[in-house]
Enzyme design. Structure first.
Site, PDB file in Angstrom:
ATOM      1  N   MET A  98      56.998  33.265   9.671  1.00 47.61           N
ATOM      2  CA  MET A  98      56.620  32.342  10.735  1.00 47.61           C
ATOM      3  C   MET A  98      56.200  33.138  11.965  1.00 47.61           C
ATOM      4  SD  MET A  98      59.645  29.470  10.470  1.00 47.61           S
ATOM      5  CE  MET A  98      60.964  30.670  10.591  1.00 47.61           C
ATOM      6  N   PHE A 186      61.624  31.737  18.172  1.00 47.18           N
ATOM      7  CA  PHE A 186      60.532  32.708  18.210  1.00 47.18           C
ATOM      8  C   PHE A 186      60.282  33.338  16.830  1.00 47.18           C
ATOM      9  CE2 PHE A 186      62.546  32.454  22.438  1.00 47.18           C
ATOM     10  CZ  PHE A 186      61.563  31.697  23.045  1.00 47.18           C
ATOM     11  N   GLY A 187      59.407  34.383  16.749  1.00 47.26           N
ATOM     12  CA  GLY A 187      58.925  34.871  15.452  1.00 47.26           C
ATOM     13  C   GLY A 187      60.033  35.218  14.472  1.00 47.26           C
ATOM     14  N   SER A 188      59.893  34.826  13.211  1.00 49.55           N
ATOM     15  CA  SER A 188      60.974  35.019  12.256  1.00 49.55           C
ATOM     16  C   SER A 188      60.511  34.730  10.835  1.00 49.55           C
ATOM     17  CB  SER A 188      62.153  34.106  12.627  1.00 49.55           C
ATOM     18  OG  SER A 188      61.684  32.814  12.923  1.00 49.55           O
ATOM     19  N   ARG A 189      61.469  34.572   9.924  1.00 50.57           N
ATOM     20  CA  ARG A 189      61.135  34.401   8.513  1.00 50.57           C
ATOM     21  C   ARG A 189      62.214  33.582   7.810  1.00 50.57           C
ATOM     22  NH1 ARG A 189      60.908  39.823   4.916  1.00 50.57           N
ATOM     23  NH2 ARG A 189      61.963  39.018   3.088  1.00 50.57           N
TER      24      ARG A 189
END
Length: 217
Positions: A98, A186-189
């Site tokens: 993501m 925020f940005g991650s997976r």
């Protein structure tokens, strides 16, 4: 309906960030038009980052729906998570990356009981790296499939920027397919582990949480 698409509701985690951003924007407008404009754009981004739109769920337990919005970054046959006592099982792991523009609300791939929730502190490597699955801060959901009686695992993985994993469900809770599990700021997976199912996605494909089909019985 159109207004909901343009102005989706905001996840509860986003309210304080929106307030802080809005206050800073007002201050910046009083100082400089340029910085006021920049902070207005930041406020708009914060709003859309924390968006929590409704999704159309297939409601069919023959399928696993995507637990996250994003791009399929990897599909591998691996040992199950040791943290959940599944290291002796070979499972398919689908990883969904993501970026900071994706919706970060995570959803249950199928209906069933939350058998276990396990939080693991860790590093904050780039979530696109394969080793992020074993080294980054992460949160595991083990969900028992009421149809096949097998368990699937969803893992929220914090990334390079993300430092906060939010959980919205509890152990032993019964969830429906597509129900919100939580979010990552925020940005991650997100990784999903499963067995005895046919994978329906490929690396590089974009998916939508609660709607895109990941695998079928």
């Amino acid at each position: 309906m159109m207004l909901e698409k343009i102005f989706p509701k905001v996840h509860q985690e986003g309210y304080k960030f929106l307030v802080i951003s809005a206050i800073l924007t007002l201050i910046m407008w009083s100082i400089s038009d340029f910085f006021g404009f920049i902070f207005t754009l930041i406020t708009i981004w914060v709003y859309y980052f924390f968006r929590d739109p409704e999704r159309t769920i297939i409601d069919d337990e023959n399928y696993l729906v995507s637990p996250a919005d994003g791009r399929i970054s990897a599909i591998k046959e691996v040992s199950g998570p040791i943290e959940l006592g599944l290291s002796d099982k070979k499972l398919t792991r689908v990883s969904i990356f993501m970026n900071v523009f994706d919706c970060h609300v995570n959803r249950a791939p199928l209906g069933g009981e939350i058998e276990d929730i396990f939080y693991k502190p860790g590093k904050f490597l780039n979530a696109s790296f394969d080793k992020a699955s074993e080294e980054n801060e992460r949160n595991y959901f083990k969900i028992k499939d009421k149809k096949s009686n097998e368990s699937i695992v969803v893992v929220q993985i914090a990334g390079l920027i993300a430092r906060r994993i939010v959980t919205q469900v509890e152990k032993t809770q019964i969830v429906n397919q597509g129900q919100r599990l939580g979010m990552i700021r925020f940005g991650s997976r997100v990784d999903i582990y499963y067995s005895q199912r046919k994978t329906m996605v490929k690396v590089g494909q974009n998916v939508i949480a609660g709607e895109s089909l990941i695998a079928s019985l």
